[in-house]
Design an enzyme around this catalytic site. Structure first.
Site, PDB file in Angstrom:
ATOM      1  N   LYS A   9       0.836  -1.186   0.000  1.00  0.00           N
ATOM      2  CA  LYS A   9       0.000   0.000   0.000  1.00  0.00           C
ATOM      3  C   LYS A   9       0.881   1.249   0.000  1.00  0.00           C
ATOM      4  O   LYS A   9       1.961   1.252   0.587  1.00  0.00           O
ATOM      5  CB  LYS A   9      -0.892   0.026   1.250  1.00  0.00           C
ATOM      6  CG  LYS A   9      -1.989  -1.021   1.262  1.00  0.00           C
ATOM      7  CD  LYS A   9      -2.800  -0.927   2.543  1.00  0.00           C
ATOM      8  CE  LYS A   9      -3.874  -2.006   2.590  1.00  0.00           C
ATOM      9  NZ  LYS A   9      -4.932  -1.784   1.590  1.00  0.00           N
ATOM     10  N   ARG A  14     -10.764 -11.082  -0.313  1.00  0.00           N
ATOM     11  CA  ARG A  14     -11.626 -12.003  -1.072  1.00  0.00           C
ATOM     12  C   ARG A  14     -11.042 -13.409  -1.110  1.00  0.00           C
ATOM     13  O   ARG A  14     -11.777 -14.379  -1.266  1.00  0.00           O
ATOM     14  CB  ARG A  14     -11.854 -11.445  -2.480  1.00  0.00           C
ATOM     15  CG  ARG A  14     -10.633 -11.343  -3.358  1.00  0.00           C
ATOM     16  CD  ARG A  14     -10.821 -10.385  -4.527  1.00  0.00           C
ATOM     17  NE  ARG A  14     -10.896  -8.995  -4.077  1.00  0.00           N
ATOM     18  CZ  ARG A  14     -11.103  -7.960  -4.886  1.00  0.00           C
ATOM     19  NH1 ARG A  14     -11.278  -8.161  -6.185  1.00  0.00           N
ATOM     20  NH2 ARG A  14     -11.148  -6.738  -4.407  1.00  0.00           N
TER      21      ARG A  14
END
Length: 509
Positions: A283, A357
């Protein structure tokens, strides 16, 4: 945690450090709400005028404090805004009362005891005021001050010590039950908030699993924990793939609450990334600091299962906590790697920051094997959902439109902002992979919906399923409002509990 008592004592005679009254916004100025008649009398019927002189209007969330010179045992009066005066024959409603009580409780931090003289007409009002006050009084101070400073009085200000809810009758069965429900629910919401706020060096997959195990023993919930060896043996490639870059190995925790009279089973699946660096797809600066909150979905599921057990609901509720830490290292999953999931499907990992996910996919497949009547997963899944709905609203996707609508209505009933979102079939093609069965990324536009479509691939055939993306409301970085604190909020817990209640009652078919 703040204590709660029900009291039939009069507002003028109860000894407390402060008394709370409600003020509504009328057409011609502030209007003192029901429940504060004795307080108004102590001001010779001129309380509304006094408050207006001090600038109060009755707007929602507004707080006005003033000293009490005579007529009341409490030395301080706190007037909290309820918003517009209800229309004729209407009540204030649960959410305005909940928010007002939360604002008042937070404004009285450091106070030992406060009497709440807000409008109480039914047990629902008792529950709403109690919930709001106990949620609003929350403070996370575990890492502040220290014992030595606390003894010196230099530690953080403590939450309001006790709420005496006036107008609520301790011998009234409905009122007593409402208070007990509010206490149980808010204790679990606040425990979930604590988990979200705990620094990631202290909350790892292993320690989270330990908290769940202890809570299970306390509440008659069966708990099973799969460690990294069991996950490898079982073929949980998604959870292992996300967690393999960390020194703190992943876990899959199953919590099973059962009731002898249950006719339905509800499975809840939570994303539990105890820290999300993004992995190899690191990130950017400025996006890492709050990533301890990426386990908010698992915290919500954990709290909902425990609350269902404490309520004794006649429904079986199973919680699945998919716990991992997403870190970059020499052993981390790389962009381009292919993972073989628990379902047997292969996934090409195009971005290691789309990790939620992957852990959810394994847990959804495992939950499907038990053939529940419905599955709901909860996750801080996509920044795209925040862009779509903002910081206070979670998105709802489902493979059944009626179920999606029901959850939206239940969220409104619980006082949580949500919005139904679609799962457009045309977005599925963007996840086609030349190497694997599916990629973990698709089109950038509509990214929150793409994530939902990915998860749908791992839900068992014929099982009703919904996905709650709580990326916006799970962690609040701004100033507190209503009963919502800064930091972890406990988003979606009340919705999940209401869903369990409706399922137990047979309201969802």
């Amino acid at each position: 945690m703040t204590a709660l008592t029900l009291s039939t004592a009069g507002a003028a005679t109860l000894r407390a450090d402060a008394i709370v009254v409600g003020v509504a916004k009328g057409a011609k100025g502030p209007v003192v709400a029901p429940g504060a008649e004795a307080v108004d009398k102590a001001f010779d019927g001129k309380l509304a005028s006094v408050l207006e002189t001090l600038g109060a209007s009755g707007a929602e969330g507004e707080v006005t404090k003033l000293p009490v010179l005579s007529g009341l045992k409490a030395p301080v009066l706190l007037a909290v805004g309820l918003g517009p005066v209800p229309e004729k024959d209407a009540t204030y409603g649960a959410e305005p009362l909940r928010r007002a009580a939360g604002v008042a409780a937070r404004a009285l931090s450091g106070v030992k005891k406060a009497a709440f003289a807000l409008p109480v007409e039914a047990s629902e009002d008792v529950e709403a005021i109690a919930e709001g006050a106990l949620l609003g009084a929350y403070a996370f101070t575990a890492y502040q001050g220290g014992e030595k400073n606390a003894k010196k009085g230099d530690g953080p200000k403590q939450p309001l010590g006790e709420v005496a809810l006036l107008g609520a009758k301790p011998r009234d069965k409905a009122h007593k039950a409402a208070a007990e429900r509010a206490i149980a629910l808010t204790e679990e919401v606040n425990r979930a908030r604590d988990l979200v706020n705990t620094p990631p060096n202290d909350l790892t997959p292993e320690s989270f699993a330990a908290v769940a195990t202890a809570a299970g023993k306390e509440n008659g919930i069966k708990v099973q924990v799969l460690d990294e060896k069991a996950l490898a043996k079982g073929g949980y490639g998604g959870i292992l793939g996300v967690g393999q870059g960390s020194a703190n190995p992943p876990r899959l925790v199953k919590l099973a609450y059962t009731h002898p009279d249950a006719e339905k089973t509800l499975a809840l699946v939570g994303k539990g990334i105890t820290y999300d660096s993004g992995g190899i797809s690191l990130k950017p600066a400025g996006h890492n600091e709050t990533m301890k909150c990426d386990m908010s979905g698992a915290a919500a599921v954990f709290a909902a299962v425990v609350t269902a057990a404490r309520f004794g609901l006649a429904v079986n509720v199973t919680g699945w906590l998919a716990l991992a830490e997403n870190m970059p290292s020499g052993t981390a999953t790389r962009p381009g790697d292919v993972l073989r999931m628990y379902s047997g499907k292969t996934v090409e990992v195009l971005n290691t920051d789309a990790e939620g996910r992957l852990v959810l996919a394994d847990a959804l497949t495992r939950a499907s094997e038990e053939n529940p009547d419905a599955i709901v997963d909860v996750a801080t899944l996509t920044g795209a959902m925040v862009l779509a709905l903002g910081n206070r609203t979670f998105g709802i996707m489902a493979n059944d439109e009626a179920f999606r609508t029901s959850i939206h209505e239940i969220a409104e009933e619980a006082g949580e902002a949500s919005w139904p979102m679609p799962l457009p079939a045309d977005l599925r093609k963007g996840m086609d992979s030349p190497t694997a069965d599916i990629a973990n990324m698709g089109e950038r536009m509509g990214g929150g919906l793409v994530a939902g479509l990915f998860l749908k691939e791992f839900v068992g055939e014929g099982i009703t399923w919904a996905h709650l993306d709580i990326a916006g409301p799970a962690f609040h970085e701004g100033a507190p409002y209503g009963y919502t604190p800064k930091g972890g909020t406990g988003s979606s817990i009340r919705t999940l509990v209401k869903l369990a209640e409706h399922t137990a009652a047979g309201d969802l078919g």
